[in-house]
Scaffold this active site. Structure first.
Site, PDB file in Angstrom:
ATOM      1  N   HIS A 150     -11.887 -59.251  29.884  1.00  0.00           N
ATOM      2  CA  HIS A 150     -11.117 -60.464  29.586  1.00  0.00           C
ATOM      3  C   HIS A 150     -10.337 -60.901  30.823  1.00  0.00           C
ATOM      4  O   HIS A 150     -10.152 -60.133  31.763  1.00  0.00           O
ATOM      5  CB  HIS A 150     -10.144 -60.234  28.415  1.00  0.00           C
ATOM      6  CG  HIS A 150     -10.811 -60.289  27.077  1.00  0.00           C
ATOM      7  ND1 HIS A 150     -11.392 -59.171  26.495  1.00  0.00           N
ATOM      8  CD2 HIS A 150     -11.029 -61.312  26.207  1.00  0.00           C
ATOM      9  CE1 HIS A 150     -11.925 -59.518  25.327  1.00  0.00           C
ATOM     10  NE2 HIS A 150     -11.719 -60.812  25.132  1.00  0.00           N
ATOM     11  N   LYS A 154      -4.497 -61.603  29.737  1.00  0.00           N
ATOM     12  CA  LYS A 154      -4.507 -60.946  28.409  1.00  0.00           C
ATOM     13  C   LYS A 154      -3.537 -59.773  28.417  1.00  0.00           C
ATOM     14  O   LYS A 154      -3.546 -58.955  29.347  1.00  0.00           O
ATOM     15  CB  LYS A 154      -5.924 -60.484  28.054  1.00  0.00           C
ATOM     16  CG  LYS A 154      -6.031 -59.941  26.646  1.00  0.00           C
ATOM     17  CD  LYS A 154      -7.479 -59.823  26.210  1.00  0.00           C
ATOM     18  CE  LYS A 154      -7.618 -59.209  24.831  1.00  0.00           C
ATOM     19  NZ  LYS A 154      -7.034 -60.025  23.762  1.00  0.00           N
TER      20      LYS A 154
END
Ligand code: NAD
Length: 264
Positions: A150, A154
Site C-alpha cells: 500500500h 497508510k
C-alpha cells in the site's frame, strides 16, 4: 430509480460516489451529507458536474427521508452519528475501523433494515477471497503466504484485506488464526513450521492496494493476486451493493452475499 444518500460526501470516496450517481441512469442523489467542510455548496459543482440543486448538509434527522439507501464512507464517528439520525433506510457502510459501539449500533439498525458492511467493496478482492478459500482447502499441505502493498500514507498494517484473506484461509483449513498466522519474519526464526500462514506488508509511493497469495509446495507454486489501480473499484462495488440491497429483507450482509459467493 433508486434514491441514494451519501454520508461523507465531501471525502475522496464520497465525491467519487456522488459523481457516479449523478451520471447513472437508474439512480438519483437524494441527500449528500458531511461535516462543516463545503457546507451549503452544491454537490454537482463540488464534483465538477455543474449545479444539480443538491446542497451539502450536515447529517441530521429527516435529511435522508427521501432516500431508499444511504451509503456511508466517512469516519467511525461519522457512522455513529449517522446511525443516530437515520430513519428506516437501507444502509451500505464502507467506513473502516468502526468502534465497538458503532458496530453494535449497526447491528441494531440491521435488525429492522437491510445493511451491507464491507471493509473492501472491490468485486475483484471479494472473488480473490473466495478463490483463496477454495485453494487453501484444495491444497492443505501447500505453504500459504500473503503479501500486501500500500501507499506510504497508510497507517495500519497489515491491511484489513490481508487479514481477511488469512482468516479465510484458516477457516477453509479448519485451523485457529491465532495459532496459525505470523506477521513478517526476522532473525533466527528456524525452518518454516508446517501449516503456518505468513502475512507481510510493504509500504511505499502511491500504491492503491495490491494483495497476493502464494501457495508453494515442492516443485510448484500457485499465485493469486489482485491489484487496485484506483478507488473506482470500491465506489462501483458500493453502488452494486446498494442496487442489490433495495430488494432485501432486514439483516447484516457483506460483499460476499452481494456477489453470491457464499457457500460455493
Ligand atoms: P476522506 O478522509 O477523504 O473522507 C472522509 C469524509 O468523511 C470527509 O469529507 C470528512 O469530512 C467526512 N466526515 C468525517 N466525520 C464525519 C461525520 N461525523 N459525519 C459526516 N461526515 C464526516 O476518506 P476516504 O478515503 O473517502 O475514506 C472514507 C472511509 O472509507 C475510510 O474509513 C476508509 O478507510 C474507507 N474506505 C473503505 C473502502 C471499502 O472498500 N470499504 C474503500 C476506500 C475507503
Amino acid at each position: 430509480m433508486i434514491r441514494i444518500g451519501i454520508n461523507g460526501a465531501a471525502g475522496r470516496m464520497g465525491q467519487l460516489l456522488c459523481a457516479r450517481i449523478l451520471s447513472a441512469d437508474d439512480m438519483a442523489l437524494a441527500a449528500a451529507t458531511d461535516l462543516g467542510r463545503f457546507a451549503g455548496m452544491d454537490v454537482g459543482s463540488l464534483v465538477g458536474l455543474g449545479e444539480k440543486g443538491i446542497p451539502l448538509s450536515e447529517p441530521q434527522t429527516g435529511i435522508y427521508d427521501e432516500c431508499d439507501v444511504v451509503i456511508d464512507f466517512s469516519l467511525p464517528e461519522g457512522t455513529t452519528r449517522l446511525l443516530d439520525v437515520l430513519g428506516s433506510q437501507a444502509l451500505v457502510v464502507g467506513t473502516t475501523g468502526l468502534t465497538e459501539q458503532s458496530a453494535m449500533d449497526l447491528g441494531r439498525h440491521a435488525q429492522s433494515n437491510p445493511v451491507v458492511l464491507a471493509a473492501n467493496f472491490s468485486t475483484g478482492v471479494n472473488v480473490l477471497l473466495s478463490l483463496v478459500e477454495k485453494a487453501a482447502a484444495l491444497l492443505p499441505d501447500h505453504d500459504l503466504e500473503i503479501v500486501e502493498m500500500h501507499h506510504a500514507r497508510k497507517i495500519d498494517a497489515p491491511s484489513g484485506t490481508a487479514l481477511a484473506l488469512a482468516k479465510a484461509a484458516c477457516d477453509a483449513r479448519g485451523v485457529d488464526p491465532e495459532e496459525t498466522i505470523v506477521y513478517g519474519r526476522a532473525g533466527d526464526v528456524g525452518a518454516r513450521p508446517k501449516g503456518e500462514i505468513g502475512v507481510h506488508a510493504i509500504r511505499g509511493g502511491d500504491i492503491a492496494g495490491d494483495h497476493s497469495v502464494t501457495l508453494s509446495a515442492p516443485g510448484e507454486r500457485l499465485e493469486l493476486a489482485h491489484r487496485a489501480t484506483s478507488r473506482a473499484a470500491f465506489a462501483d462495488g458500493a453502488l452494486r451493493a446498494a442496487r442489490w440491497l433495495v430488494e432485501k429483507p432486514a439483516g447484516l450482509y457483506d460483499m460476499q452475499d452481494v456477489l453470491g459467493l457464499k457457500n460455493r
